[in-house]
Design a protein around this motif. Structure first.
Motif, PDB file in Angstrom:
ATOM      1  N   ALA A  56      -4.127  -1.945   7.176  1.00  0.00           N
ATOM      2  CA  ALA A  56      -3.805  -2.807   6.144  1.00  0.00           C
ATOM      3  C   ALA A  56      -3.162  -4.058   6.297  1.00  0.00           C
ATOM      4  O   ALA A  56      -3.708  -4.663   5.275  1.00  0.00           O
TER       5      ALA A  56
ATOM      6  N   GLY B  68      -0.419   1.635  -4.584  1.00  0.00           N
ATOM      7  CA  GLY B  68      -1.441   2.621  -3.741  1.00  0.00           C
ATOM      8  C   GLY B  68      -2.541   2.312  -3.009  1.00  0.00           C
ATOM      9  O   GLY B  68      -2.051   2.010  -2.009  1.00  0.00           O
ATOM     10  N   HIS B  69      -3.662   2.246  -3.158  1.00  0.00           N
ATOM     11  CA  HIS B  69      -4.420   1.553  -2.363  1.00  0.00           C
ATOM     12  C   HIS B  69      -4.465   0.391  -1.682  1.00  0.00           C
ATOM     13  O   HIS B  69      -4.793  -0.659  -0.366  1.00  0.00           O
ATOM     14  N   GLY B  70      -4.329  -0.392  -2.728  1.00  0.00           N
ATOM     15  CA  GLY B  70      -3.968  -2.148  -2.478  1.00  0.00           C
ATOM     16  C   GLY B  70      -3.193  -2.542  -3.759  1.00  0.00           C
ATOM     17  O   GLY B  70      -4.340  -3.280  -4.628  1.00  0.00           O
TER      18      GLY B  70
ATOM     19  N   ASP C  33      -3.732   3.547   9.898  1.00  0.00           N
ATOM     20  CA  ASP C  33      -3.589   3.271   8.432  1.00  0.00           C
ATOM     21  C   ASP C  33      -2.583   1.910   8.436  1.00  0.00           C
ATOM     22  O   ASP C  33      -2.817   0.986   8.146  1.00  0.00           O
TER      23      ASP C  33
ATOM     24  N   ARG D 294      -1.880   8.527  -2.292  1.00  0.00           N
ATOM     25  CA  ARG D 294      -1.561   7.218  -1.621  1.00  0.00           C
ATOM     26  C   ARG D 294      -2.306   6.109  -1.960  1.00  0.00           C
ATOM     27  O   ARG D 294      -2.032   5.235  -2.048  1.00  0.00           O
ATOM     28  N   ASP D 295      -3.811   6.544  -2.233  1.00  0.00           N
ATOM     29  CA  ASP D 295      -4.557   5.719  -2.378  1.00  0.00           C
ATOM     30  C   ASP D 295      -5.082   5.515  -4.080  1.00  0.00           C
ATOM     31  O   ASP D 295      -6.086   5.578  -4.309  1.00  0.00           O
TER      32      ASP D 295
ATOM     33  N   ARG E 123      -9.215  -6.144  -0.401  1.00  0.00           N
ATOM     34  CA  ARG E 123      -8.934  -4.891  -0.678  1.00  0.00           C
ATOM     35  C   ARG E 123      -7.244  -5.379  -1.547  1.00  0.00           C
ATOM     36  O   ARG E 123      -7.808  -4.137  -2.456  1.00  0.00           O
TER      37      ARG E 123
ATOM     38  N   THR F 156       1.060  -1.177  -0.487  1.00  0.00           N
ATOM     39  CA  THR F 156       0.215   0.052  -0.095  1.00  0.00           C
ATOM     40  C   THR F 156       0.550   0.786  -0.032  1.00  0.00           C
ATOM     41  O   THR F 156       2.082   1.360   0.218  1.00  0.00           O
ATOM     42  N   GLY F 157       0.372   2.675  -0.326  1.00  0.00           N
ATOM     43  CA  GLY F 157       1.108   3.429  -0.617  1.00  0.00           C
ATOM     44  C   GLY F 157       2.397   4.000  -0.769  1.00  0.00           C
ATOM     45  O   GLY F 157       3.189   5.003  -0.771  1.00  0.00           O
TER      46      GLY F 157
END
Length: 323
Positions: A285, A119-121, A281, A149-150, A294, A83-84
């Motif tokens: 995740a 990004g988001h995942g 966060d 970041r998403d 996700r 993520t991110g």
């Protein structure tokens, strides 16, 4: 690539723009980390570390090989999440098969960029192929800024053409250098290039003075300005330079990666394969990965995904950067 440490350290990184940059050049030495697998292929990690957590948005740097896969078993990294961030895969020798939950099925080969946006995942697997005898390369991560970041999952492949230098050549896989610009878009200004230098050669490269830069030595005996750098060391220069001079003192060709970007002003939290802004966060995740939500599924990999390590028992406390 996954961070396969069984007890990954949770880190607050970034906000390195508070206060004046250190003068001169810093030398960051790597630490050995087992990548995993039955015989534990090892990598040399220079980012993040206590002295410096980021160079621009570059937040993670693993350098590995040359590794005889008959001894180490090569790279076998089951499906794992991100993520991110974006992952940048760059090889000097060997071949890695990549599969991700976007549906991408690609091969990482020497001199070719594979860039994946988490990004988001997103989840992916990485396995060195049967054709590989020697595995040698780098795995790099780029932190996404807060507004992106998403971002949705994405995957890009690019083969940069060699750019002649007076005494070597460059392959620019991200950003602009030596009159060449990569077509691959990024969420923050970045520079990423492989540079080879002839024996005894020295080159002076025009660079963006707003960037800080890192020189990761793969092979050779390098001088960054007047500072010696040896194999696997990462030399850091703060913003303000309009040129970088690199010299090869070795009797054989040398190779290095040049990374750069403006100082990343945001504070980020890194743990395992996740980047967030808060401890919560990261907790979310991890929960989403363990619950199978996700991140999507990786099809074509024969095996179970990596389970997430256990989180620390206490919330993250910010750690001030040593200057």
């Amino acid at each position: 690539m996954s961070n396969t440490e069984t007890h990954p350290v949770e880190k607050v990184c970034g906000a390195d723009v508070d206060g004046p940059p250190p003068p001169g050049i810093e030398i960051l030495t790597p630490r050995d980390v087992p990548l995993g697998g039955p015989r534990a292929m090892r990598v040399r990690r220079t980012l993040p570390q206590r002295a410096r957590s980021l160079i621009g948005a570059w937040c993670f740097a693993d350098h590995y090989g040359p590794d005889d896969v008959t001894d180490s078993g090569g790279m076998v990294v089951p499906p794992h999440p991100h993520t991110g961030l974006q992952t940048v895969s760059w090889l000097f020798s060997g071949e890695i098969e990549h599969r991700d939950s976007l549906g991408s099925h690609a091969f990482v080969r020497p001199g070719e960029l594979n860039l994946m946006t988490g990004g988001h995942g997103i989840s992916h697997s990485e396995v060195s192929t049967r054709n590989t005898t020697v595995l040698h390369g780098a795995q790099l991560w780029v932190a996404l800024p807060g507004e992106h970041r998403d971002a949705p999952r994405d995957f890009r492949h690019h083969v940069p053409a060699p750019v002649p230098l007076d005494g070597g050549e460059a392959r620019v896989f991200l950003g602009t250098l030596a009159g060449d610009t990569s077509p691959v878009p990024t969420f923050t200004p970045l520079l990423g290039a492989e540079i080879t230098l002839d024996p005894g050669a020295a080159v002076t490269l025009a660079v963006d003075p707003a960037f800080e830069h890192g020189v990761l030595v793969d092979t050779g005996d390098i001088l960054l300005a007047d500072t010696p750098l040896h194999t696997a060391e990462l030399g850091y220069t703060p913003p303000g330079r309009t040129t970088l001079t690199l010299a090869n003192r070795a009797p054989a060709p040398s190779r290095l990666l040049l990374l750069g970007g403006p100082p990343f002003a945001e504070e980020i939290v890194m743990w395992w394969n996740f980047i967030g802004r808060t401890h919560d966060d990261i907790v979310q995740a991890r929960e989403d990965w363990m619950n199978g939500t996700r991140f999507g599924e990786v099809h074509g990999y024969d095996g179970a995904p990596l389970p997430a390590p256990e989180l620390p028992n206490v919330p993250l406390k910010p750690r001030r950067r040593m200057r």
